[in-house]
Design a protein around this motif. Sequence first.
Motif, PDB file in Angstrom:
ATOM      1  N   ASP A 119       0.765  -1.336  -0.057  1.00 45.93           N
ATOM      2  CA  ASP A 119       0.022  -0.140  -0.092  1.00 45.93           C
ATOM      3  C   ASP A 119       0.876   1.206   0.064  1.00 45.93           C
ATOM      4  O   ASP A 119       0.401   2.172  -0.714  1.00 45.93           O
ATOM      5  N   VAL A 120       1.990   1.287   0.724  1.00 40.88           N
ATOM      6  CA  VAL A 120       2.793   2.408   0.783  1.00 40.88           C
ATOM      7  C   VAL A 120       3.519   2.846  -0.661  1.00 40.88           C
ATOM      8  O   VAL A 120       3.529   3.606  -1.269  1.00 40.88           O
ATOM      9  N   TYR A 121       4.012   1.459  -1.225  1.00 39.82           N
ATOM     10  CA  TYR A 121       4.441   1.776  -2.491  1.00 39.82           C
ATOM     11  C   TYR A 121       3.491   2.238  -3.590  1.00 39.82           C
ATOM     12  O   TYR A 121       3.777   2.783  -4.469  1.00 39.82           O
ATOM     13  N   ALA A 122       2.190   1.683  -3.310  1.00 41.10           N
ATOM     14  CA  ALA A 122       1.200   2.238  -4.180  1.00 41.10           C
ATOM     15  C   ALA A 122       0.906   3.341  -4.056  1.00 41.10           C
ATOM     16  O   ALA A 122       0.668   4.309  -5.137  1.00 41.10           O
ATOM     17  N   GLU A 123       0.934   4.213  -3.028  1.00 37.36           N
ATOM     18  CA  GLU A 123       0.695   5.460  -2.598  1.00 37.36           C
ATOM     19  C   GLU A 123       1.831   6.331  -3.261  1.00 37.36           C
ATOM     20  O   GLU A 123       1.658   7.291  -4.221  1.00 37.36           O
ATOM     21  N   ILE A 124       3.128   6.027  -3.387  1.00 37.70           N
ATOM     22  CA  ILE A 124       4.262   6.546  -3.983  1.00 37.70           C
ATOM     23  C   ILE A 124       3.909   6.447  -5.568  1.00 37.70           C
ATOM     24  O   ILE A 124       4.243   7.644  -6.236  1.00 37.70           O
ATOM     25  N   ALA A 125       3.610   5.637  -6.163  1.00 38.01           N
ATOM     26  CA  ALA A 125       3.211   5.409  -7.605  1.00 38.01           C
ATOM     27  C   ALA A 125       2.299   6.263  -7.763  1.00 38.01           C
ATOM     28  O   ALA A 125       2.129   6.925  -8.915  1.00 38.01           O
ATOM     29  N   GLU A 126       1.146   6.396  -7.156  1.00 34.34           N
ATOM     30  CA  GLU A 126       0.069   7.175  -7.357  1.00 34.34           C
ATOM     31  C   GLU A 126       0.476   8.654  -7.319  1.00 34.34           C
ATOM     32  O   GLU A 126       0.064   9.364  -8.172  1.00 34.34           O
ATOM     33  N   GLU A 127       1.418   9.051  -6.285  1.00 31.67           N
ATOM     34  CA  GLU A 127       1.961  10.380  -6.367  1.00 31.67           C
ATOM     35  C   GLU A 127       2.647  10.874  -7.602  1.00 31.67           C
ATOM     36  O   GLU A 127       2.561  11.857  -8.160  1.00 31.67           O
ATOM     37  N   ILE A 128       3.306   9.788  -8.114  1.00 27.51           N
ATOM     38  CA  ILE A 128       4.319  10.047  -9.146  1.00 27.51           C
ATOM     39  C   ILE A 128       3.264  10.134 -10.413  1.00 27.51           C
ATOM     40  O   ILE A 128       3.456  10.876 -11.359  1.00 27.51           O
ATOM     41  N   ASP A 129       2.350   9.184 -10.510  1.00 23.41           N
ATOM     42  CA  ASP A 129       1.487   9.039 -11.591  1.00 23.41           C
ATOM     43  C   ASP A 129       0.670  10.319 -11.801  1.00 23.41           C
ATOM     44  O   ASP A 129       0.273  10.999 -13.059  1.00 23.41           O
ATOM     45  N   ASN A 130       0.300  11.116 -10.795  1.00 22.69           N
ATOM     46  CA  ASN A 130      -0.559  12.344 -10.752  1.00 22.69           C
ATOM     47  C   ASN A 130       0.277  13.507 -10.490  1.00 22.69           C
ATOM     48  O   ASN A 130      -0.208  14.492 -10.928  1.00 22.69           O
ATOM     49  N   GLY A 131       1.445  13.271 -10.509  1.00 26.71           N
ATOM     50  CA  GLY A 131       2.422  14.563 -10.430  1.00 26.71           C
ATOM     51  C   GLY A 131       2.624  15.264 -11.633  1.00 26.71           C
ATOM     52  O   GLY A 131       2.270  14.889 -12.656  1.00 26.71           O
TER      53      GLY A 131
END
Length: 256
Positions: free
Chosen positions: A244-256
């Motif tokens: 879940d933590v790595y998924a949050e990081i990926a979401e931040e990158i994808d939406n950045g």
Amino acid sequence: MTRRIGILQQKGGVGKTTNTINVAGALAARGLDVLAVDMDPQGYLTHRLGFEDAYLSEPPSLYDALNAPTEHAVGDLVVEHAEFDLLPANVDMFALEQDLIASGMRPRLRLDRILDGATAWDVILVDAPPSLGPLNDNVALATGSLLVPVEADESSRLALNHLLRQLDTLEANYDVHVDIIGVIVSNVSYPLDNEQKDNIEWFSERFEDHVPVWIVRSRAAIKRAVKDGSSVFGDTDEESDMSDVYAEIAEEIDNG
């Protein structure tokens, strides 16, 4: 437009390669095409993903591309992993740092020139070596956006302050801006001792009003996945609560 992100911290043992693999895996799990680049002459990312032969291969390699950026296409040097693509390190890169130092300031832009032609991927993640020098400078200048892994200890705080000063120098010399887009506090063991508590609080107070600070707990499932050459999102029967933590990081990158 391809997003480039460096995973950079000159201190060793803070989880750069482990985080690179798992952030790449999380991005791939979101359906993105991902290229991981191994800029560490020691080739830990290349070895962890099972490409020992590529690390020892004859030219051309990333070493040759960094010496002559206009003569090599990234696509010709990439190998395919089950989750994402990899531009592997090569043993010849041990000679590269001194070559770049001897060549002056402009060679710090060579990785940027190489990646200019790498438009086939949605995200490029670059795993930087554990040192302050021209290879790390290449990563910072080529990406402009950094994820910074640390551990919850005093030495990581000191290393982070050194990194910030180095980024100030690069920005002044090259008239660029390099963003830290997140801090990953890695290998955290619970229950927290006083040192870990104090240092996590320091990272949170220093960065949380500006960028996310993620906590990745020490988990056997992460270590086993990396040992098997994959992320926690790969073909594994073992789940990890840190997904879940790595998924949050990926979401931040994808939406950045």
